[in-house]
Write a protein that holds these residues in place. Structure first.
Motif, mmCIF file in Angstrom:
data_model
loop_
_atom_site.group_PDB
_atom_site.id
_atom_site.type_symbol
_atom_site.label_atom_id
_atom_site.label_comp_id
_atom_site.label_asym_id
_atom_site.label_seq_id
_atom_site.Cartn_x
_atom_site.Cartn_y
_atom_site.Cartn_z
ATOM 1 N N ILE A 131 0.822 -1.212 0.000
ATOM 2 C CA ILE A 131 0.000 0.000 0.000
ATOM 3 C C ILE A 131 0.857 1.264 0.000
ATOM 4 N N PRO A 132 1.766 1.458 0.965
ATOM 5 C CA PRO A 132 2.545 2.708 0.939
ATOM 6 C C PRO A 132 3.408 2.854 -0.306
ATOM 7 N N GLY A 133 4.151 1.798 -0.652
ATOM 8 C CA GLY A 133 5.073 1.888 -1.783
ATOM 9 C C GLY A 133 4.381 2.120 -3.105
ATOM 10 N N LEU A 134 3.376 1.324 -3.401
ATOM 11 C CA LEU A 134 2.671 1.468 -4.673
ATOM 12 C C LEU A 134 1.904 2.786 -4.740
ATOM 13 N N THR A 135 1.312 3.210 -3.623
ATOM 14 C CA THR A 135 0.583 4.481 -3.615
ATOM 15 C C THR A 135 1.525 5.640 -3.921
ATOM 16 N N ALA A 136 2.653 5.688 -3.223
ATOM 17 C CA ALA A 136 3.607 6.773 -3.440
ATOM 18 C C ALA A 136 4.136 6.770 -4.869
ATOM 19 N N CYS A 137 4.486 5.607 -5.351
ATOM 20 C CA CYS A 137 5.084 5.512 -6.683
ATOM 21 C C CYS A 137 4.080 5.877 -7.771
ATOM 22 N N PHE A 138 2.844 5.415 -7.630
ATOM 23 C CA PHE A 138 1.840 5.746 -8.639
ATOM 24 C C PHE A 138 1.466 7.221 -8.574
ATOM 25 N N ALA A 139 1.400 7.779 -7.367
ATOM 26 C CA ALA A 139 1.086 9.201 -7.231
ATOM 27 C C ALA A 139 2.135 10.058 -7.934
ATOM 28 N N VAL A 140 3.391 9.674 -7.818
ATOM 29 C CA VAL A 140 4.470 10.453 -8.431
ATOM 30 C C VAL A 140 4.544 10.222 -9.941
ATOM 31 N N PHE A 141 4.536 8.961 -10.363
ATOM 32 C CA PHE A 141 4.856 8.636 -11.758
ATOM 33 C C PHE A 141 3.675 8.122 -12.577
ATOM 34 N N ALA A 281 3.655 -1.535 -14.232
ATOM 35 C CA ALA A 281 4.580 -0.419 -14.457
ATOM 36 C C ALA A 281 5.038 0.187 -13.134
ATOM 37 N N THR A 282 4.128 0.277 -12.165
ATOM 38 C CA THR A 282 4.469 0.864 -10.873
ATOM 39 C C THR A 282 5.394 -0.054 -10.092
ATOM 40 N N ILE A 283 5.147 -1.352 -10.128
ATOM 41 C CA ILE A 283 6.042 -2.310 -9.475
ATOM 42 C C ILE A 283 7.445 -2.216 -10.073
ATOM 43 N N GLN A 284 7.513 -2.163 -11.400
ATOM 44 C CA GLN A 284 8.815 -2.089 -12.057
ATOM 45 C C GLN A 284 9.565 -0.814 -11.649
ATOM 46 N N ARG A 285 8.856 0.312 -11.602
ATOM 47 C CA ARG A 285 9.480 1.576 -11.214
ATOM 48 C C ARG A 285 9.937 1.520 -9.756
ATOM 49 N N LEU A 286 9.109 0.956 -8.886
ATOM 50 C CA LEU A 286 9.449 0.836 -7.471
ATOM 51 C C LEU A 286 10.698 -0.020 -7.289
ATOM 52 N N HIS A 287 10.768 -1.133 -8.004
ATOM 53 C CA HIS A 287 11.934 -2.005 -7.914
ATOM 54 C C HIS A 287 13.184 -1.310 -8.439
ATOM 55 N N THR A 288 13.038 -0.537 -9.508
ATOM 56 C CA THR A 288 14.181 0.188 -10.058
ATOM 57 C C THR A 288 14.730 1.180 -9.039
ATOM 58 N N ALA A 289 13.821 1.880 -8.344
ATOM 59 C CA ALA A 289 14.250 2.825 -7.313
ATOM 60 C C ALA A 289 14.958 2.108 -6.165
ATOM 61 N N LEU A 290 14.442 0.955 -5.772
ATOM 62 C CA LEU A 290 15.078 0.192 -4.697
ATOM 63 C C LEU A 290 16.465 -0.280 -5.106
ATOM 64 N N LYS A 291 16.586 -0.785 -6.322
ATOM 65 C CA LYS A 291 17.888 -1.266 -6.802
ATOM 66 C C LYS A 291 18.894 -0.123 -6.906
ATOM 67 N N ALA A 292 18.393 1.078 -7.193
ATOM 68 C CA ALA A 292 19.267 2.240 -7.313
ATOM 69 C C ALA A 292 19.654 2.818 -5.960
ATOM 70 N N GLY A 293 19.092 2.275 -4.888
ATOM 71 C CA GLY A 293 19.369 2.794 -3.554
ATOM 72 C C GLY A 293 18.704 4.129 -3.288
ATOM 73 N N ALA A 294 17.648 4.428 -4.045
ATOM 74 C CA ALA A 294 16.991 5.729 -3.951
ATOM 75 C C ALA A 294 15.865 5.760 -2.934
ATOM 76 N N LEU A 295 15.605 4.636 -2.281
ATOM 77 C CA LEU A 295 14.419 4.538 -1.446
ATOM 78 C C LEU A 295 14.762 3.880 -0.116
ATOM 79 N N THR A 296 14.453 4.586 0.970
ATOM 80 C CA THR A 296 14.583 4.037 2.316
ATOM 81 C C THR A 296 13.197 3.952 2.937
ATOM 82 N N CYS A 297 12.832 2.773 3.420
ATOM 83 C CA CYS A 297 11.516 2.568 4.037
ATOM 84 C C CYS A 297 11.689 2.519 5.549
ATOM 85 N N ASP A 298 11.273 3.575 6.225
ATOM 86 C CA ASP A 298 11.423 3.645 7.676
ATOM 87 C C ASP A 298 10.467 2.671 8.363
ATOM 88 N N ILE A 299 10.970 1.952 9.331
ATOM 89 C CA ILE A 299 10.160 1.042 10.147
ATOM 90 C C ILE A 299 10.136 1.599 11.564
#
Length: 334
Positions: A131-141, A281-299
């Motif tokens: 929910i958080p990841g896909l929502t944020a990614c789709f909202a942006v891109f 498309a959103t999953i692919q973009r999210l994974h690309t950001a994670l692989k690039a080290g561009a995304l930190t998910c705070d717990i």
């Protein structure tokens, strides 16, 4: 298997319980996931208290809550390659329009809803991507690139908001975010170019000033009803407002004329209902950001499976500094 359940709607302390249930078996087209983490979202809390829109009454004998989670595939049904066994996965729409979600030691669900985690991405992070990841990614891109544009993230310290800040910055946007005083440093660390107090009486003027006097191209909105007047003032002609929440005001007054004469697109995002193409498309973009080290998910905290009530109450309390997870199974190598 052990599972968190409820058999009636109500307060967490009154209805949540830990039960021993028979383990599910994967049917044709399904996988069986040994769950490790289950993510608790505001929508899970709302579902526990009032059900899901479109479903009347209490629709099942019991509900195992939560749509987000992560784990390892241990078995597959007919039509699913056995090569998936042993795959680390994250879950989307786990408990959407079905009785059994991720808050259990095992979960069977359609194969496509268990997405392989990229190498190096932890199972903890995987439980935040639904929910958080896909929502944020789709909202942006969701409607195109943001390179060279200005993105305003209302509620930039929230679980979705702080991911949106990071993703928009990674995408090449100038990012302005609003939040309370306690979240300011986290939002700055996430990459926002300007961080403003959402309670400022002259917020619209401050937003425009932070963008050198120019209106913003995209507004990502957590509280549509409360903020739409401000959004209407700061959004540019042919701009877009991507709203994923409006908890404080569910029946907002809509400033149609100002938005009309800017030809603004107002988009209501419900991540559960992305089309297959949008989701992929959103999953692919999210994974690309994670692989690039561009995304930190705070717990914020990982609770034990016996602490489900406390986890739900932490989400209900709001003002979190990250996602709330429940550890439902043995921590596999991640």
């Amino acid at each position: 298997m052990k599972a968190i359940t409820y058999r009636a709607f109500g307060a967490a302390s009154e209805v949540l319980q830990l039960e021993d249930l028979p383990a599910p078996q994967p049917q044709a087209g399904e996988v069986l996931v040994d769950m490790v983490f289950s993510g608790v979202n505001p929508s899970d809390v709302k579902t526990r208290t009032r059900g899901q829109p479109g479903l009347k009454g209490f629709p099942w004998e019991l509900i195992i809550p939560h749509s987000d989670g992560s784990g390892v595939i241990s078995a597959v049904g007919d039509g699913v390659s056995e090569d998936r066994i042993g795959e680390r996965v994250w879950i989307w729409n786990g408990q959407f329009r079905r009785s059994c979600g991720t808050a259990a030691q095992k979960m069977a669900l359609p194969s496509e809803q268990a997405v392989a985690l990229p190498d190096g991405v932890s199972l903890e992070v995987g439980a935040v991507l639904g929910i958080p990841g896909l929502t944020a990614c789709f909202a942006v891109f969701g409607k195109g690139e943001v390179q060279g544009k200005t993105v305003l993230v209302q509620g930039g310290a929230g679980t979705v908001g702080i991911l949106a800040v990071q993703l928009a910055k990674w995408g090449g946007a100038r990012v302005i975010a609003t939040c309370g005083t306690t979240g300011r440093e986290r939002v700055i660390a996430a990459g926002a170019d300007a961080v403003l107090d959402y309670r400022a009486p002259d917020l619209a003027a401050q937003i425009i000033a932070a963008n050198d006097g120019v209106l913003v191209d995209l507004v990502i909105e957590v509280e549509f009803g409360s903020n739409i007047d401000t959004d209407a003032q700061v959004v540019a002609e042919n701009g877009r407002i991507a709203a994923y929440g409006s908890a404080q005001e569910m029946n907002p007054s809509f400033p149609f004329l100002p938005l009309l004469f800017k030809a603004v697109t107002v988009e209501i995002i419900l991540v559960y209902l992305l089309t297959p193409d949008e989701r992929q498309a959103t999953i692919q973009r999210l994974h690309t950001a994670l692989k690039a080290g561009a995304l930190t998910c705070d717990i914020q905290k990982v609770y034990k499976i016996t602490e489900a009530c406390a986890a739900h109450e932490a989400v209900e309390a709001g003002a979190r500094q990250g996602a709330v997870l429940i550890q439902t199974g043995v921590l596999a190598s991640s």
